[in-house]
Design a protein around this motif. Structure first.
Motif, short mmCIF file in Angstrom:
data_model
loop_
_atom_site.label_atom_id
_atom_site.label_comp_id
_atom_site.label_asym_id
_atom_site.label_seq_id
_atom_site.Cartn_x
_atom_site.Cartn_y
_atom_site.Cartn_z
N SER A 8 0.81 -1.20 0.00
CA SER A 8 0.00 0.00 0.00
C SER A 8 0.85 1.26 0.00
O SER A 8 0.44 2.30 -0.50
CB SER A 8 -0.92 0.01 1.22
OG SER A 8 -1.78 -1.10 1.19
N SER A 9 2.06 1.20 0.57
CA SER A 9 2.91 2.38 0.61
C SER A 9 3.28 2.84 -0.78
O SER A 9 3.44 4.03 -1.04
CB SER A 9 4.17 2.09 1.42
OG SER A 9 4.93 1.09 0.80
N CYS A 10 3.43 1.89 -1.72
CA CYS A 10 3.72 2.27 -3.10
C CYS A 10 2.56 3.02 -3.71
O CYS A 10 2.74 3.99 -4.44
CB CYS A 10 4.02 1.01 -3.93
SG CYS A 10 5.56 0.21 -3.48
N SER A 11 1.33 2.57 -3.43
CA SER A 11 0.18 3.25 -4.01
C SER A 11 0.03 4.65 -3.43
O SER A 11 -0.34 5.58 -4.13
CB SER A 11 -1.09 2.43 -3.74
OG SER A 11 -1.30 2.30 -2.35
N PRO A 108 6.78 2.56 -15.20
CA PRO A 108 7.39 3.45 -14.20
C PRO A 108 7.95 2.66 -13.03
O PRO A 108 7.51 1.55 -12.72
CB PRO A 108 6.22 4.34 -13.77
CG PRO A 108 5.23 4.25 -14.89
CD PRO A 108 5.37 2.87 -15.45
N HIS A 109 8.91 3.26 -12.36
CA HIS A 109 9.60 2.56 -11.27
C HIS A 109 8.67 2.21 -10.12
O HIS A 109 8.78 1.15 -9.49
CB HIS A 109 10.77 3.40 -10.75
CG HIS A 109 10.33 4.65 -10.03
ND1 HIS A 109 10.09 4.68 -8.67
CD2 HIS A 109 10.06 5.90 -10.48
CE1 HIS A 109 9.71 5.89 -8.32
NE2 HIS A 109 9.69 6.65 -9.40
N MET A 114 5.88 -1.91 -6.87
CA MET A 114 4.63 -2.46 -6.36
C MET A 114 4.44 -3.92 -6.79
O MET A 114 4.05 -4.78 -5.98
CB MET A 114 3.47 -1.60 -6.87
CG MET A 114 2.15 -1.89 -6.19
SD MET A 114 0.90 -0.71 -6.74
CE MET A 114 -0.45 -1.17 -5.66
N CYS A 115 4.73 -4.21 -8.06
CA CYS A 115 4.59 -5.58 -8.55
C CYS A 115 5.60 -6.52 -7.89
O CYS A 115 5.28 -7.68 -7.57
CB CYS A 115 4.75 -5.61 -10.06
SG CYS A 115 3.38 -4.82 -10.96
N LEU A 153 15.07 -4.41 -4.56
CA LEU A 153 13.92 -5.31 -4.43
C LEU A 153 14.11 -6.55 -5.28
O LEU A 153 13.73 -7.66 -4.87
CB LEU A 153 12.64 -4.57 -4.84
CG LEU A 153 12.15 -3.47 -3.90
CD1 LEU A 153 10.96 -2.76 -4.50
CD2 LEU A 153 11.79 -4.06 -2.54
N HIS A 154 14.67 -6.39 -6.47
CA HIS A 154 14.93 -7.54 -7.34
C HIS A 154 15.91 -8.51 -6.67
O HIS A 154 15.73 -9.73 -6.74
CB HIS A 154 15.50 -7.02 -8.66
CG HIS A 154 15.88 -8.10 -9.62
ND1 HIS A 154 14.95 -8.90 -10.27
CD2 HIS A 154 17.10 -8.54 -10.05
CE1 HIS A 154 15.57 -9.76 -11.05
NE2 HIS A 154 16.88 -9.57 -10.93
#
Length: 294
Positions: A8-11, A108-109, A114-115, A153-154
């Motif tokens: 949710s923080s990404c959104s 976009p980054h 998020m994904c 993250l990757h």
């Protein structure tokens, strides 16, 4: 290396990106974006929010490309991904998103972040492996803070859980992604995860071997029971077959004679003692031989 674990923080960060756009006007796509946000956050109407986002994206697809349209598009996609995740339709997220971004470099980054977090949380990191690798290859010539966040993250959420330790080590020592201190921390994380997975695999192998050793005696007992059951089945089958071969008339005659002998002889009479004793002795011998054979 702090990594945000809340999708949710990404959104929320994405919504901050487009919040200033309404100051210059309220085109239809921005209006739909506002409505989708209210449905998602305030009303918790996830299907409605997804529908609003899709309508807004359809409008943007018919307009000429502008920077503002790209920002609104990204925000609509973020809201839609959040709505799909809330509805437990996370399997649809990636194919749905790729309808609006034809190549990884266009994504976009914040959507990539998020994904990556979403598919890591649902224990499906392999879904994002190739996409995130392609995205990083396309951005490597111009690394930025956003690129470094996606790379981190990757590394932590995709490569390590999948056991791709060689790729993780190469990425961990890349100076375009991490500083010297961050490289040491990344390499430590890679070694710890590698050691943990090796210990887990060794424990699984030991557990399987222990189960085999434990089940082996019971397996032998089960085999013995099956063997005895087969022998009993064969014996009963043979008895039934033998009984069927005897004519019914002869069987009834033998039973009749036996009943006449037993009933017509007076047990108190001395004359009946000898035949009855012989009959009982014969029955005992038959039963004794049967039990001795077993």
């Amino acid at each position: 290396m702090a990594v945000t674990e809340n999708v949710s923080s990404c959104s929320l960060s994405a919504m901050w990106d487009w919040s200033h756009l309404s100051l210059s006007g309220t085109p239809p796509a921005v209006t739909l974006l506002d409505a989708a946000t209210d449905l998602l956050v305030l009303e918790r109407n996830f299907p409605g929010a997804l529908e609003m986002c899709e309508r807004g994206l359809q409008i943007i697809s018919t307009e000429p490309g502008e920077r503002r349209n790209n920002q609104v598009k990204a925000s609509l996609v973020v809201i839609a991904i959040q709505a799909l995740a809330e509805m437990e339709r996370w399997r649809e997220v990636l194919p749905w998103m790729l309808q609006y971004y034809q190549s990884p470099q266009e994504i976009p980054h914040n959507i990539m972040e998020m994904c990556l977090l979403l598919y890591s949380r649902v224990k499906q990191p392999h879904v994002m492996l190739e996409l995130s690798k392609d995205w990083l290859r396309g951005q490597v010539t111009r690394p930025s803070l956003q690129y470094k966040r996606v790379a981190e993250l990757h590394l932590l959420n995709i490569l390590l859980p999948l056991g791709h330790f060689s790729e993780a080590e190469d990425l961990a020592v890349d100076p375009r992604v991490f500083t010297k201190q961050q490289q040491e921390a990344a390499l430590t994380a890679v070694r710890e995860e590698k050691r943990r997975q090796e210990e887990k695999e060794a424990a699984q192998i030991e557990s399987e071997q222990q189960n085999q050793r434990t089940l082996s005696p019971s397996g032998n007992v089960r085999g013995k029971y099956l063997q005895v059951a087969r022998l009993l089945y064969r014996a009963l089958s043979a008895a039934v077959t033998w009984t069927r071969r005897i004519p019914l008339r002869n069987t009834l005659l033998a039973l009749l004679l036996l009943s006449v002998i037993i009933l017509r002889l007076d047990p108190a009479s001395p004359a009946s003692q000898d035949p009855i004793s012989r009959l009982l002795l014969l029955l005992r011998q038959i039963f004794g031989s049967l039990f001795r054979n077993r």
